[in-house]
Design an enzyme around this catalytic site. Sequence first.
Site, PDB file in Angstrom:
ATOM      1  N   ASP A 237       0.857  -1.186   0.000  1.00 59.13           N
ATOM      2  CA  ASP A 237       0.000   0.000   0.000  1.00 59.13           C
ATOM      3  C   ASP A 237       0.895   1.239   0.000  1.00 59.13           C
ATOM      4  O   ASP A 237       1.649   1.476   0.945  1.00 59.13           O
ATOM      5  CB  ASP A 237      -0.894  -0.017   1.254  1.00 59.13           C
ATOM      6  CG  ASP A 237      -1.997   1.023   1.190  1.00 59.13           C
ATOM      7  OD1 ASP A 237      -2.116   1.705   0.158  1.00 59.13           O
ATOM      8  OD2 ASP A 237      -2.735   1.159   2.180  1.00 59.13           O
ATOM      9  N   MET A 238       0.816   2.028  -1.060  1.00 55.79           N
ATOM     10  CA  MET A 238       1.640   3.225  -1.156  1.00 55.79           C
ATOM     11  C   MET A 238       1.221   4.244  -0.087  1.00 55.79           C
ATOM     12  O   MET A 238       0.039   4.366   0.235  1.00 55.79           O
ATOM     13  CB  MET A 238       1.508   3.857  -2.540  1.00 55.79           C
ATOM     14  CG  MET A 238       1.836   2.916  -3.692  1.00 55.79           C
ATOM     15  SD  MET A 238       3.457   2.133  -3.545  1.00 55.79           S
ATOM     16  CE  MET A 238       4.528   3.564  -3.651  1.00 55.79           C
TER      17      MET A 238
ATOM     18  N   TYR B 211      -0.802  10.181  -3.738  1.00 56.35           N
ATOM     19  CA  TYR B 211      -0.955  11.380  -4.567  1.00 56.35           C
ATOM     20  C   TYR B 211      -0.026  12.494  -4.088  1.00 56.35           C
ATOM     21  O   TYR B 211       0.546  13.233  -4.892  1.00 56.35           O
ATOM     22  CB  TYR B 211      -2.404  11.864  -4.557  1.00 56.35           C
ATOM     23  CG  TYR B 211      -3.375  10.994  -5.326  1.00 56.35           C
ATOM     24  CD1 TYR B 211      -3.034   9.700  -5.723  1.00 56.35           C
ATOM     25  CD2 TYR B 211      -4.639  11.454  -5.655  1.00 56.35           C
ATOM     26  CE1 TYR B 211      -3.926   8.908  -6.418  1.00 56.35           C
ATOM     27  CE2 TYR B 211      -5.539  10.672  -6.359  1.00 56.35           C
ATOM     28  CZ  TYR B 211      -5.178   9.393  -6.739  1.00 56.35           C
ATOM     29  OH  TYR B 211      -6.062   8.606  -7.434  1.00 56.35           O
TER      30      TYR B 211
ATOM     31  N   ARG C  76      -1.460  15.736   8.755  1.00 56.51           N
ATOM     32  CA  ARG C  76      -2.361  15.017   9.655  1.00 56.51           C
ATOM     33  C   ARG C  76      -2.050  15.313  11.116  1.00 56.51           C
ATOM     34  O   ARG C  76      -2.941  15.294  11.964  1.00 56.51           O
ATOM     35  CB  ARG C  76      -2.257  13.509   9.392  1.00 56.51           C
ATOM     36  CG  ARG C  76      -2.724  13.099   8.015  1.00 56.51           C
ATOM     37  CD  ARG C  76      -2.608  11.597   7.798  1.00 56.51           C
ATOM     38  NE  ARG C  76      -2.750  11.250   6.395  1.00 56.51           N
ATOM     39  CZ  ARG C  76      -2.794  10.006   5.926  1.00 56.51           C
ATOM     40  NH1 ARG C  76      -2.698   8.992   6.771  1.00 56.51           N
ATOM     41  NH2 ARG C  76      -2.911   9.784   4.633  1.00 56.51           N
TER      42      ARG C  76
ATOM     43  N   ASP D 170      -2.803   2.641  -6.252  1.00 54.29           N
ATOM     44  CA  ASP D 170      -1.741   2.629  -5.236  1.00 54.29           C
ATOM     45  C   ASP D 170      -1.729   1.375  -4.366  1.00 54.29           C
ATOM     46  O   ASP D 170      -1.171   1.383  -3.272  1.00 54.29           O
ATOM     47  CB  ASP D 170      -1.859   3.867  -4.344  1.00 54.29           C
ATOM     48  CG  ASP D 170      -3.192   3.936  -3.613  1.00 54.29           C
ATOM     49  OD1 ASP D 170      -4.085   3.125  -3.913  1.00 54.29           O
ATOM     50  OD2 ASP D 170      -3.340   4.800  -2.738  1.00 54.29           O
ATOM     51  N   GLU D 171      -2.322   0.280  -4.851  1.00 52.26           N
ATOM     52  CA  GLU D 171      -2.347  -0.967  -4.085  1.00 52.26           C
ATOM     53  C   GLU D 171      -1.994  -2.154  -4.981  1.00 52.26           C
ATOM     54  O   GLU D 171      -2.469  -2.247  -6.110  1.00 52.26           O
ATOM     55  CB  GLU D 171      -3.736  -1.213  -3.487  1.00 52.26           C
ATOM     56  CG  GLU D 171      -4.127  -0.298  -2.365  1.00 52.26           C
ATOM     57  CD  GLU D 171      -5.503  -0.667  -1.836  1.00 52.26           C
ATOM     58  OE1 GLU D 171      -5.584  -1.391  -0.824  1.00 52.26           O
ATOM     59  OE2 GLU D 171      -6.500  -0.261  -2.466  1.00 52.26           O
TER      60      GLU D 171
END
Length: 557
Positions: A18-19, A23, A60, A120-121
């Site tokens: 998983d990247m 984006y 975040r 992205d997976e």
Amino acid sequence: MPLARPESLDSRIIAHIDMDCFYVQVEQRKQPHLRGLPTAVVQYNEWKGGALIAVSYEARKFGVKRSMRGDEAKQVCPQIQLVQVPVARGKADLNAYRNAGSEVVSILARKGRCERASIDEVYLDLTDSAEAMLKESPPHSLESIDAEALKSHVLGLKNENGHDAKEKVREWLCRSDTDHREKLLACGAIIVAELRMQVLKATEFTCSAGIAHNKMLAKLTSGMNKPAQQTVVPFSSVKALLDSLPIKKMKQLGGKLGTSLQNDLGVNTVGGLLQFSEEKLQDRYGINTGTWLWNIARGINGEEVQVRLLPKSHGSGKSFPGPRALKTIVSVQHWINQLGDELSERLCFDLEQNKRMAHTLTLHASAYKLSDSDSHKKFPSKSCPLRYGTAKIQEDAFNLFQAGLREYLGSCGVKIQGSNHNGWGITALSVSASKIVAVPSGTCSIMKYFQGQYPSHSSSKQTPDTFIQESAPLSSSGTESYSELKSAEPQSDYNFPCLDLQGQKISESRDKDSFCSSPKQAKDGFALETSQPTSQPLPSGVIFFMLEQLVIPAVIF
């Protein structure tokens, strides 16, 4: 409803890659000064600063969330850098992210069966690579273990977060007294750590991973320790993982089925399903779903990694929320043309680069009626055979929309033509191409045999169809059904002039607008190139070729 698949008897090693905030990483690679700064990628939308589709880990920490708008993110984090998604045809253009994802896939595919699950997976079946490593250079025989592998999070490993965590991981990886399954898992952890470092070096992207004995467990754990880390799931830790996992966190249990488990059976965690027998679950949810539920409660999943480096389908869509809803046929047709143009471009690129063709065109829409007594009724999806060429895709998609709108409005007699508002609104539109298959080997453009003696149609502008009649009214019975487009003559399997040199099968195109272009050609013209020598003798028999919109039989002796 999910289907139960038998668990493989062999021990498999599956990784889910998983990247990390992909984006944002793509934008940071283009603009290196953004690295380390709170950053968010914003999708094109003028309302309140646009919708956030990706938020960096730095942002975040300030409380920025993907559910926010750009203006709200600036209030929470004034120093945030907002980067807009590229725009084409009045909508977000994701090609840069798709291409970056392909870079990653090309690296990961070196070590095992690779299934691209999204931009992205990626799923990897590393069983063969792990078996080879265990046979040739097992972890307990290695003089040193890569530092990245030693940072692995092994579920159930004591003192995982203590000062000697890396030493504990080393001991776990190098055990020689454990069973074959766990030795393979240790090899998988080392292989994935190496792959992640290769991805970082080649692309500058970080990624996280889950390594387990099946796809379900790998997917569940790939995001547990982000960013740029990996989590390993020994078989002995599966029960503890699932006992506390909320039922809605499990794939395929986020909707009605998960709600039913909570409301009807009082099950709030996946482990809570263990109290029910397989027969009880089958009685309540059917044989397949009941068995599937019984299996997942025990960490059993037999779904295989499907070799897929390319997407199964292509699609283009746009939403029109609230007051932006489309309320006229003219506005709908405008956006169908925009979406069809993008879809055609991607199909032609796929054809040129990967020698693949799609066979089914589908239109989806979301809609509402102002006086809707049947509010639960959904706008029906419609499908038809796909014809290559921008104008044809646009035309067919618009016909599909009209058929869907007639069915959606029912027999209320509401007029759907014209530019006036007629009591309905479209809040989302998408067109997609599916049933993509490889073009048979040995197939090439018949124009290749003319060796430039005749002008190419691929550079001409689109013209009205000469030999294809207007589409017949589309079927309005049921949703997700195939609506056949009728033509004056039988259509071939492939919508371009081609000749199978191996099987001597003949197919033809009835109009030049079905071609796709090479980079130097007009977007609606194309000649598929292969390595087939132009000097190869033509097969005997009759072939058809097109000159200036005429279909002429030519006899080859």
